[in-house]
Enzyme design. Sequence first.
Site, PDB file in Angstrom:
ATOM      1  N   LYS A  72       0.811  -1.222   0.000  1.00  0.00           N
ATOM      2  CA  LYS A  72       0.000   0.000   0.000  1.00  0.00           C
ATOM      3  C   LYS A  72       0.849   1.280   0.000  1.00  0.00           C
ATOM      4  O   LYS A  72       0.426   2.314  -0.497  1.00  0.00           O
ATOM      5  CB  LYS A  72      -0.948   0.004   1.196  1.00  0.00           C
ATOM      6  CG  LYS A  72      -2.097  -0.982   1.056  1.00  0.00           C
ATOM      7  CD  LYS A  72      -3.076  -0.868   2.197  1.00  0.00           C
ATOM      8  CE  LYS A  72      -4.154  -1.934   2.090  1.00  0.00           C
ATOM      9  NZ  LYS A  72      -5.145  -1.877   3.143  1.00  0.00           N
ATOM     10  N   GLY A 101       0.317   1.016  12.501  1.00  0.00           N
ATOM     11  CA  GLY A 101       0.738   0.441  11.224  1.00  0.00           C
ATOM     12  C   GLY A 101       0.024   1.113  10.065  1.00  0.00           C
ATOM     13  O   GLY A 101      -0.524   2.214  10.200  1.00  0.00           O
TER      14      GLY A 101
HETATM   15  P1  NDP Z   1       0.721  -3.457   9.937  1.00  0.00           P
HETATM   16  O1  NDP Z   1       1.572  -4.675   9.869  1.00  0.00           O
HETATM   17  O2  NDP Z   1       1.069  -2.269   9.133  1.00  0.00           O
HETATM   18  O3  NDP Z   1       0.631  -2.966  11.485  1.00  0.00           O
HETATM   19  C1  NDP Z   1       0.435  -3.896  12.510  1.00  0.00           C
HETATM   20  C2  NDP Z   1       0.147  -3.169  13.827  1.00  0.00           C
HETATM   21  O4  NDP Z   1      -0.095  -4.173  14.836  1.00  0.00           O
HETATM   22  C3  NDP Z   1       1.309  -2.329  14.332  1.00  0.00           C
HETATM   23  O5  NDP Z   1       0.817  -1.255  15.080  1.00  0.00           O
HETATM   24  C4  NDP Z   1       2.045  -3.323  15.248  1.00  0.00           C
HETATM   25  O6  NDP Z   1       2.816  -2.714  16.257  1.00  0.00           O
HETATM   26  C5  NDP Z   1       0.872  -4.011  15.898  1.00  0.00           C
HETATM   27  N1  NDP Z   1       1.199  -5.332  16.421  1.00  0.00           N
HETATM   28  C6  NDP Z   1       1.494  -6.444  15.719  1.00  0.00           C
HETATM   29  N2  NDP Z   1       1.743  -7.484  16.545  1.00  0.00           N
HETATM   30  C7  NDP Z   1       1.593  -6.994  17.806  1.00  0.00           C
HETATM   31  C8  NDP Z   1       1.703  -7.568  19.098  1.00  0.00           C
HETATM   32  N3  NDP Z   1       2.005  -8.849  19.270  1.00  0.00           N
HETATM   33  N4  NDP Z   1       1.470  -6.778  20.167  1.00  0.00           N
HETATM   34  C9  NDP Z   1       1.131  -5.472  20.018  1.00  0.00           C
HETATM   35  N5  NDP Z   1       1.021  -4.864  18.814  1.00  0.00           N
HETATM   36  C10 NDP Z   1       1.251  -5.621  17.722  1.00  0.00           C
HETATM   37  O7  NDP Z   1      -0.756  -3.978   9.614  1.00  0.00           O
HETATM   38  P2  NDP Z   1      -2.001  -3.113   9.090  1.00  0.00           P
HETATM   39  O8  NDP Z   1      -1.983  -1.800   9.802  1.00  0.00           O
HETATM   40  O9  NDP Z   1      -2.049  -3.147   7.632  1.00  0.00           O
HETATM   41  O10 NDP Z   1      -3.239  -3.993   9.626  1.00  0.00           O
HETATM   42  C11 NDP Z   1      -3.567  -4.045  10.996  1.00  0.00           C
HETATM   43  C12 NDP Z   1      -4.848  -4.839  11.186  1.00  0.00           C
HETATM   44  O11 NDP Z   1      -5.929  -4.205  10.522  1.00  0.00           O
HETATM   45  C13 NDP Z   1      -4.743  -6.250  10.592  1.00  0.00           C
HETATM   46  O12 NDP Z   1      -5.265  -7.144  11.525  1.00  0.00           O
HETATM   47  C14 NDP Z   1      -5.615  -6.211   9.364  1.00  0.00           C
HETATM   48  O13 NDP Z   1      -6.250  -7.454   9.170  1.00  0.00           O
HETATM   49  C15 NDP Z   1      -6.633  -5.136   9.715  1.00  0.00           C
HETATM   50  N6  NDP Z   1      -7.111  -4.427   8.510  1.00  0.00           N
HETATM   51  C16 NDP Z   1      -8.458  -4.487   8.199  1.00  0.00           C
HETATM   52  C17 NDP Z   1      -8.953  -3.852   7.089  1.00  0.00           C
HETATM   53  C18 NDP Z   1     -10.415  -3.936   6.766  1.00  0.00           C
HETATM   54  O14 NDP Z   1     -10.806  -3.636   5.632  1.00  0.00           O
HETATM   55  N7  NDP Z   1     -11.244  -4.287   7.715  1.00  0.00           N
HETATM   56  C19 NDP Z   1      -8.073  -3.082   6.175  1.00  0.00           C
HETATM   57  C20 NDP Z   1      -6.688  -3.059   6.598  1.00  0.00           C
HETATM   58  C21 NDP Z   1      -6.252  -3.736   7.713  1.00  0.00           C
HETATM   59  P3  NDP Z   1       4.389  -2.368  15.979  1.00  0.00           P
HETATM   60  O15 NDP Z   1       4.379  -1.092  15.198  1.00  0.00           O
HETATM   61  O16 NDP Z   1       4.948  -2.194  17.343  1.00  0.00           O
HETATM   62  O17 NDP Z   1       4.967  -3.523  15.228  1.00  0.00           O
END
Ligand code: NDP
Length: 296
Positions: A83, A145
């Site tokens: 993206k 994220g």
């Molecule tokens: P990214 O990989 O860009 O970001 C992931 C986020 O989750 C970061 O803030 C990361 O923190 C955090 N994270 C991951 N693992 C952990 C953990 N074990 N403990 C605490 N924080 C954690 O993903 P996206 O932002 O693209 O997506 C995030 C969620 O949103 C996904 O589950 C996705 O399925 C959902 N989504 C849904 C959409 C919809 O249309 N409904 C569209 C887009 C996404 P850190 O920065 O510290 O790594």
Amino acid sequence: MSVFNIWDKVTEDYKTVKADKYLGIFGYPIKHTLSPIIHDTISDEFSLGERYIPFEINCDLGDYIKSAYDSGIVGLNITVPYKEKVIPFLSDIDVDAKKIGAVNTLVRNDIGYKGYNTDMEGLYRSIVESGVNIKDREIIILGAGGAARAVAYMCKKYNSKKVYIINRSLDKAVKLACDMDDGLFIPLSADKYNNIPKGKYIFIQCTSVGLKDGDGLPLINDVEFYNQADFAVDLIYNPAKTEFIKFMEKQNISAINGLKMLLYQGIIANELWNDIKIDANLSDKIYTKLIKKLYS
Ligand code: NDP
């Protein structure tokens, strides 16, 4: 002939699909995308002769964008992990998508594809449909994220009062707040959550915590903190009910998952591709199909 032929990247289940016109999605992995349900249903309803193809792209993004354009593909969705990476390969970018820094929809023009972010408007539409107004509200965003970027921008665009961004890694929360370039945002690490004044907040859960069984509540292990919600959104839609959603429901706090966001981001993208208006009857029909596919 170029080695980059988009039709070599069609996922297994779609190799024999034939249509007058093609739409598609680039991502990796991409096998389990639900988007064909959305766009093929719209095509059938409007007799557009289109089919939506998932392309599994694991390298050379720019070359495959060019191949898609040369093949006449009308529109594309872009998903994880591209993206942000797709931006240099666009001929133009919508103002909101530029400010978010992420693009999920490509619309064909005379020289290439223009990028849009329909995730943001898709989420907004799903919140409004729940009868909630984010204007003048204080919001707590969990996560920083890619998806959280669209959420933060939505809060800015629709005039929320204050937005706390809590993330596991503070640096990403700080960067997101800075990129939004607005005093509205307060970044915090998870251990500093008590700095947020006690009150009533809209919680928007944007971490990937909850995707797996046994993940528990995201980031903060304090039910009193989550009890401050008067409305909650979890962007995750599979499973239908994360621990976060289950907790909210147990406290009688109104909560929605991310399936309507997925639905509306697709509908808005399709309206851009085909210059059509999709009514509530059709969106309900698509939503029912998505629920059936995912949860039954
Ligand atoms: P990214 O990989 O860009 O970001 C992931 C986020 O989750 C970061 O803030 C990361 O923190 C955090 N994270 C991951 N693992 C952990 C953990 N074990 N403990 C605490 N924080 C954690 O993903 P996206 O932002 O693209 O997506 C995030 C969620 O949103 C996904 O589950 C996705 O399925 C959902 N989504 C849904 C959409 C919809 O249309 N409904 C569209 C887009 C996404 P850190 O920065 O510290 O790594």
